[in-house]
Scaffold this active site. Structure first.
Site, PDB file in Angstrom:
ATOM      1  N   HIS A  61       0.812  -1.212   0.000  1.00 30.66           N
ATOM      2  CA  HIS A  61       0.000   0.000   0.000  1.00 30.66           C
ATOM      3  C   HIS A  61       0.847   1.264   0.000  1.00 30.66           C
ATOM      4  CE1 HIS A  61      -3.385   2.569   1.775  1.00 30.66           C
ATOM      5  NE2 HIS A  61      -3.935   1.990   0.732  1.00 30.66           N
ATOM      6  N   ASP A  86      17.108   9.965  -8.211  1.00 29.41           N
ATOM      7  CA  ASP A  86      18.540  10.264  -8.127  1.00 29.41           C
ATOM      8  C   ASP A  86      19.052  10.372  -6.696  1.00 29.41           C
ATOM      9  OD1 ASP A  86      18.789  10.237 -10.862  1.00 29.41           O
ATOM     10  OD2 ASP A  86      18.683  12.420 -11.101  1.00 29.41           O
ATOM     11  N   HIS A 123      -9.454  10.894   1.280  1.00 33.63           N
ATOM     12  CA  HIS A 123      -8.512   9.780   1.154  1.00 33.63           C
ATOM     13  C   HIS A 123      -7.208  10.044   1.897  1.00 33.63           C
ATOM     14  CE1 HIS A 123      -5.925   6.861  -1.184  1.00 33.63           C
ATOM     15  NE2 HIS A 123      -7.012   6.143  -1.018  1.00 33.63           N
ATOM     16  N   ASP A 139       0.084  19.362  18.506  1.00 31.06           N
ATOM     17  CA  ASP A 139       0.653  20.608  18.984  1.00 31.06           C
ATOM     18  C   ASP A 139       1.154  21.445  17.803  1.00 31.06           C
ATOM     19  OD1 ASP A 139      -0.052  19.889  21.547  1.00 31.06           O
ATOM     20  OD2 ASP A 139       1.878  18.987  22.012  1.00 31.06           O
TER      21      ASP A 139
END
Length: 409
Positions: free
Chosen positions: A128, A135, A303, A310
């Site tokens: 998932h 690079d 999604h 904080d």
């Protein structure tokens, strides 16, 4: 607050998340409108190596744009590894894959399985993760797949989601893991020694790269969430598409709310998974009784998998807070300590709350039924035990297959 930096070690146990890396630049990318141009530009500029993992790759306009970018990179001599999940990316035309393979792109399929009566059966143990490393200098991680339904202009079913672009020392951790995953079985089990980490400072963010798999890193992501929740002082905002965590996670949220921390949960009003929203709603009464705020986002499918605690802690990645992500899937998140990034993510979530959201009140849940008193202990027992039970299913061990020219013909 001082960033909890841990210096790199020559070796570390695979159960332990990688060290916090200082000196990174992190850019929030909201939806496909921001993510796809940045990702495609990075691939277009690649000179040596592109490593890409995605749960979903569809043969739509976005998928064809990605195919073209990867082929162009391979044609100019860039090493390209593309890994897709056998469940999330179920089918392509022969031409789509054969053109990639012919150009020299190594196409890996994680846990490939034929359908049974037209039904995809390998729903468990899915890859998932959503990772792109170019690079060894730039990396992308988040919840956005390569499909047109991540573009707001694609219609009312377009998904609301997030990703980030990274530069700095943390990219070395993502790079070394992605190389190990591409070279092995897709789990990155061989990942022991991080790649040579650049000392070049790119920004101010401290970042931790954390994984979840079904071997040695089963609870790494959840553990980081719960540690931060336990230490929260003022505010917790969790915006997660599929929210049905375990008993311990819920207990930490309730404890935080009861000690005066403002706890706000943003979830989807509707879900593309039929069982997901009803499951989340079963938790509302329990959370509201501890003064946890619950907000449903109604504009379109939500999604995202993000959280803020904080003023200086955030997380973003592929992991939902449900049994599949916490107990079965292969997932990847980053955890961030950086006030500027937290402010940017908070502004995005505040704007989200102002668009087609509604707060859930206890009066909206209807009267308490007589069977609730019996059902609640059963529910929490399942939540407490599910991770252990899930570890037993299914019996097969996922595998990874590299497609050859003959297989794509």
């Amino acid at each position: 607050m001082v960033s909890p930096h841990v210096p790199p070690l020559p070796w570390r146990h695979p159960r332990t998340p990688g060290p916090w890396r200082d000196g990174n630049r992190i850019t929030l990318l909201e939806n496909g409108e921001q993510f796809f141009p940045a990702a495609f530009a990075a691939i277009a500029g690649a000179q040596r190596e592109v490593l890409l993992e995605t749960f979903i790759l569809f043969e739509d306009q976005v998928g064809r744009d990605l195919q073209r970018a990867l082929i162009q990179a391979a044609n100019r001599g860039v090493r390209v590894d593309l890994t897709i999940d056998g469940y999330g990316s179920p089918s392509f035309t022969p031409e789509f894959l054969s053109e990639l393979v012919a150009a020299g792109v190594r196409v890996h399929v994680f846990d490939p399985h034929p359908g049974w009566l037209g039904i995809r059966v390998n729903v468990f143990r899915r890859l998932h993760r959503k990772l792109l490393i170019v690079d060894g200098m730039r990396a992308f991680i988040g919840g956005i797949n390569f499909s047109v339904d991540h573009l707001a202009g694609s219609g009312p079913e377009a998904k609301q989601d997030y990703s980030v672009e990274l530069e700095g020392p943390i990219v070395g951790d993502l790079l070394s893991f992605a190389r190990a995953a591409a070279a092995g079985d897709g789990t990155g089990e061989a990942w022991r020694h991080p790649a040579e980490v650049s000392r070049d400072t790119a920004g101010t963010a401290s970042v931790l790269f954390a994984l979840r798999d079904n071997r040695h890193r089963r609870r790494g992501i959840e553990r980081e969430y719960r540690r931060a929740i336990a230490n929260a002082q003022r505010e917790i905002i969790i915006a997660n598409a599929y929210f049905f965590p375990g008993f311990g996670f819920l207990r930490e949220l309730r404890r935080a709310a009861k000690r005066g921390v403002r706890v706000c949960l943003i979830v989807a009003a509707e879900s593309d998974t039929p069982i997901a929203h009803p499951a989340t709603r079963t938790l509302y009464r329990h959370l509201l009784s501890a003064q946890v705020e619950i907000v449903e986002y109604c504009e379109r499918p939500y999604h995202g998998k993000v959280a803020i605690i904080d003023d200086d802690w955030a997380t973003i990645g592929s992991s939902n807070l449900d049994p599949l992500s916490l107990s079965l899937n292969l997932e990847a998140n980053i955890f961030v300590r950086d006030r500027a990034f937290v402010q940017a993510l908070r502004a995005s979530l505040d704007a989200l709350r102002q668009r087609q959201c509604h707060a859930i009140e206890r009066t909206q849940l209807g009267p308490r039924r007589w069977w609730h008193a019996m059902a609640r202990p059963v529910l929490f027992h399942v939540l407490r035990r599910f991770p252990r039970w899930a570890g037993l299913l299914p019996a097969h061990t996922p595998r990874k297959q590299i497609l050859s020219a003959e297989q794509t013909a």
